[in-house]
Design a protein around this motif. Structure first.
Motif, PDB file in Angstrom:
ATOM      1  N   TYR A 119      13.442   2.044  -1.807  1.00  0.00           N
ATOM      2  CA  TYR A 119      13.018   1.381  -2.878  1.00  0.00           C
ATOM      3  C   TYR A 119      11.040   2.301  -2.879  1.00  0.00           C
ATOM      4  CZ  TYR A 119      15.641  -2.301  -2.082  1.00  0.00           C
ATOM      5  OH  TYR A 119      16.758  -3.488  -1.951  1.00  0.00           O
ATOM      6  N   VAL A 120      10.523   2.538  -4.066  1.00  0.00           N
ATOM      7  CA  VAL A 120       9.399   2.525  -4.649  1.00  0.00           C
ATOM      8  C   VAL A 120       8.166   1.792  -4.774  1.00  0.00           C
ATOM      9  CG1 VAL A 120       7.922   4.031  -5.704  1.00  0.00           C
ATOM     10  CG2 VAL A 120       9.981   5.004  -5.328  1.00  0.00           C
ATOM     11  N   LEU A 121       7.178   0.871  -4.223  1.00  0.00           N
ATOM     12  CA  LEU A 121       6.673  -0.085  -4.180  1.00  0.00           C
ATOM     13  C   LEU A 121       5.545   0.421  -4.786  1.00  0.00           C
ATOM     14  CD1 LEU A 121       6.568  -1.615  -0.597  1.00  0.00           C
ATOM     15  CD2 LEU A 121       7.858  -1.884  -3.033  1.00  0.00           C
ATOM     16  N   GLU A 122       4.926  -0.202  -5.593  1.00  0.00           N
ATOM     17  CA  GLU A 122       4.178   0.518  -6.708  1.00  0.00           C
ATOM     18  C   GLU A 122       3.064  -0.995  -6.167  1.00  0.00           C
ATOM     19  OE1 GLU A 122       4.392   2.201 -10.461  1.00  0.00           O
ATOM     20  OE2 GLU A 122       6.259   3.389  -9.853  1.00  0.00           O
ATOM     21  N   ILE A 123       1.629  -0.666  -5.922  1.00  0.00           N
ATOM     22  CA  ILE A 123       0.854  -2.185  -5.483  1.00  0.00           C
ATOM     23  C   ILE A 123      -0.082  -1.441  -5.969  1.00  0.00           C
ATOM     24  CG2 ILE A 123      -0.747  -2.742  -3.698  1.00  0.00           C
ATOM     25  CD1 ILE A 123       1.872  -2.156  -2.273  1.00  0.00           C
ATOM     26  N   PRO A 124      -0.719  -2.637  -7.425  1.00  0.00           N
ATOM     27  CA  PRO A 124      -2.164  -2.164  -7.644  1.00  0.00           C
ATOM     28  C   PRO A 124      -3.446  -2.284  -6.618  1.00  0.00           C
ATOM     29  CG  PRO A 124      -1.064  -4.584  -8.267  1.00  0.00           C
ATOM     30  CD  PRO A 124       0.023  -3.362  -7.415  1.00  0.00           C
ATOM     31  N   ALA A 125      -4.451  -1.945  -7.281  1.00  0.00           N
ATOM     32  CA  ALA A 125      -5.421  -2.042  -6.063  1.00  0.00           C
ATOM     33  C   ALA A 125      -5.890  -3.473  -5.637  1.00  0.00           C
ATOM     34  CB  ALA A 125      -6.444  -1.100  -6.678  1.00  0.00           C
ATOM     35  N   ASN A 126      -5.513  -4.152  -6.843  1.00  0.00           N
ATOM     36  CA  ASN A 126      -6.285  -5.743  -6.456  1.00  0.00           C
ATOM     37  C   ASN A 126      -5.447  -6.649  -5.300  1.00  0.00           C
ATOM     38  OD1 ASN A 126      -3.738  -5.683  -8.365  1.00  0.00           O
ATOM     39  ND2 ASN A 126      -4.566  -7.861  -8.665  1.00  0.00           N
ATOM     40  N   LYS A 127      -4.258  -5.722  -5.083  1.00  0.00           N
ATOM     41  CA  LYS A 127      -2.681  -6.265  -3.486  1.00  0.00           C
ATOM     42  C   LYS A 127      -3.478  -5.682  -2.844  1.00  0.00           C
ATOM     43  CE  LYS A 127      -0.687  -9.431  -7.282  1.00  0.00           C
ATOM     44  NZ  LYS A 127       0.156 -10.516  -6.840  1.00  0.00           N
ATOM     45  N   GLY A 128      -3.678  -4.388  -2.967  1.00  0.00           N
ATOM     46  CA  GLY A 128      -4.193  -3.309  -1.899  1.00  0.00           C
ATOM     47  C   GLY A 128      -5.150  -3.509  -1.299  1.00  0.00           C
ATOM     48  N   TYR A 129      -6.512  -2.452  -0.649  1.00  0.00           N
ATOM     49  CA  TYR A 129      -7.036  -2.416  -0.309  1.00  0.00           C
ATOM     50  C   TYR A 129      -8.146  -2.813  -1.243  1.00  0.00           C
ATOM     51  CZ  TYR A 129      -5.187   0.161   3.681  1.00  0.00           C
ATOM     52  OH  TYR A 129      -3.572  -0.348   4.534  1.00  0.00           O
ATOM     53  N   GLY A 130      -8.513  -2.587  -2.363  1.00  0.00           N
ATOM     54  CA  GLY A 130      -9.451  -2.964  -2.969  1.00  0.00           C
ATOM     55  C   GLY A 130     -10.710  -2.227  -3.208  1.00  0.00           C
ATOM     56  N   PRO A 140      -9.099   5.595  -2.145  1.00  0.00           N
ATOM     57  CA  PRO A 140     -10.950   5.606  -3.097  1.00  0.00           C
ATOM     58  C   PRO A 140     -10.514   3.691  -3.030  1.00  0.00           C
ATOM     59  CG  PRO A 140      -8.710   7.035  -3.955  1.00  0.00           C
ATOM     60  CD  PRO A 140      -8.838   7.334  -2.559  1.00  0.00           C
ATOM     61  N   ALA A 141     -12.080   3.744  -3.478  1.00  0.00           N
ATOM     62  CA  ALA A 141     -12.170   2.393  -3.446  1.00  0.00           C
ATOM     63  C   ALA A 141     -10.845   2.415  -4.807  1.00  0.00           C
ATOM     64  CB  ALA A 141     -13.304   1.988  -3.934  1.00  0.00           C
ATOM     65  N   ASN A 142     -10.381   1.082  -5.027  1.00  0.00           N
ATOM     66  CA  ASN A 142     -10.253   0.506  -6.733  1.00  0.00           C
ATOM     67  C   ASN A 142      -9.262   1.554  -6.696  1.00  0.00           C
ATOM     68  OD1 ASN A 142     -12.016  -2.414  -6.295  1.00  0.00           O
ATOM     69  ND2 ASN A 142     -13.325  -0.351  -7.341  1.00  0.00           N
ATOM     70  N   SER A 143      -8.151   2.261  -5.657  1.00  0.00           N
ATOM     71  CA  SER A 143      -7.333   3.053  -5.729  1.00  0.00           C
ATOM     72  C   SER A 143      -5.881   2.491  -5.538  1.00  0.00           C
ATOM     73  CB  SER A 143      -6.801   3.859  -4.713  1.00  0.00           C
ATOM     74  OG  SER A 143      -5.950   5.210  -5.497  1.00  0.00           O
ATOM     75  N   ASP A 144      -5.159   2.249  -6.579  1.00  0.00           N
ATOM     76  CA  ASP A 144      -3.641   1.940  -6.728  1.00  0.00           C
ATOM     77  C   ASP A 144      -2.900   2.227  -5.723  1.00  0.00           C
ATOM     78  OD1 ASP A 144      -3.833   0.058  -8.605  1.00  0.00           O
ATOM     79  OD2 ASP A 144      -3.035   1.354 -10.435  1.00  0.00           O
ATOM     80  N   LEU A 145      -1.826   2.169  -5.170  1.00  0.00           N
ATOM     81  CA  LEU A 145      -1.086   2.424  -4.138  1.00  0.00           C
ATOM     82  C   LEU A 145       0.711   2.524  -3.917  1.00  0.00           C
ATOM     83  CD1 LEU A 145      -3.313   0.339  -0.744  1.00  0.00           C
ATOM     84  CD2 LEU A 145      -3.103   2.917  -1.793  1.00  0.00           C
ATOM     85  N   ILE A 146       0.798   3.825  -3.514  1.00  0.00           N
ATOM     86  CA  ILE A 146       2.952   3.600  -3.940  1.00  0.00           C
ATOM     87  C   ILE A 146       2.942   4.509  -2.724  1.00  0.00           C
ATOM     88  CG2 ILE A 146       4.268   5.483  -4.817  1.00  0.00           C
ATOM     89  CD1 ILE A 146       2.430   6.186  -7.286  1.00  0.00           C
ATOM     90  N   PHE A 147       3.890   3.097  -1.727  1.00  0.00           N
ATOM     91  CA  PHE A 147       5.239   3.385  -1.061  1.00  0.00           C
ATOM     92  C   PHE A 147       6.004   3.566  -1.361  1.00  0.00           C
ATOM     93  CE2 PHE A 147       1.145   1.343   0.504  1.00  0.00           C
ATOM     94  CZ  PHE A 147       1.674   1.909   2.336  1.00  0.00           C
ATOM     95  N   GLU A 148       6.943   4.822  -0.727  1.00  0.00           N
ATOM     96  CA  GLU A 148       8.255   4.837  -0.371  1.00  0.00           C
ATOM     97  C   GLU A 148       9.044   3.941   0.379  1.00  0.00           C
ATOM     98  OE1 GLU A 148       9.107   9.472  -1.294  1.00  0.00           O
ATOM     99  OE2 GLU A 148       7.871   8.964  -3.096  1.00  0.00           O
TER     100      GLU A 148
END
Length: 196
Positions: A119-130, A140-148
């Motif tokens: 899967y590819v998980l696209e995690i918005p910044a508010n549910k990542g590290y913010g 970087p601060a407020n970055s979205d994250l993508i995990f394969e």
């Protein structure tokens, strides 16, 4: 008797009523857009390979292979080869699916996957590290994250802890800490593999 002064009403100019209604509609749309932008984004899960097993649940240890990337493609983390013995543990990085053990978006995303899938998980910044990414990380601060991610296997936390204890006992015996089977110690029975 008091006289009421009448104020003559001016007729509405042609097209003014239409402009008034258009202004009201624009104001409503702007308000709706602001409200929509304020709603926290959720984790999106794209299926690359359909899984056939169960979905991970809170409290389980999930074994995954993963690569974490920033939206520009920069890799900031990836699972390495497992250091755990293959006779006791499945392949993959063991992750405890528990609040505080992982970022919220990763927990939410993993619960939407299935064993055996990719899967590819696209995690918005508010549910990542913010605004507070880990110190020294390239995130970087407020970055979205993508995990394969590839979901290799999962097991109950208690089972994983039992297997880890068996692994530690095997390591102590091999290092000769005076236990049975260590150098200079009496031969002992081989450690029993815990049940599945």
């Amino acid at each position: 008797m008091t006289e009421v002064t009448r104020v003559p009403l001016q007729p509405i100019a042609k097209g003014s009523l239409t402009k008034l209604w258009l202004g009201i509609i624009v104001a409503i749309l702007i308000g709706a857009g602001i409200a929509w932008a304020a709603v926290p984004k959720s984790v999106s899960v794209e299926t690359l390979t359909e899984g056939t097993g169960p979905s991970p649940e809170l409290g389980q240890v999930v074994f995954v292979n993963y690569v974490g990337k920033l939206p520009d493609g920069t890799v900031f983390d990836e699972s390495g080869a497992s250091q755990l013995p293959p006779q006791l543990f499945p392949e993959g990085q063991p992750l405890l699916l528990e609040d505080g053990a992982l970022i919220d978006g990763f927990i939410e995303g993993l619960q939407k996957t299935q064993k055996g899938g990719k899967y590819v998980l696209e995690i918005p910044a508010n549910k990542g590290y913010g605004s507070a990414p880990p110190p020294g990380s390239p995130i970087p601060a407020n970055s979205d994250l993508i995990f394969e991610v590839e979901i290799v296997d999962m097991m109950a936390r208690e089972d994983a802890e039992r297997r880890m204890m068996a692994f530690q006992q095997m390591m102590q015996q091999q290092q000769g800490e005076g236990g049975p089977g260590g150098p200079g110690g009496p031969a002992g029975p081989p450690p029993a593999a815990p049940g599945n």
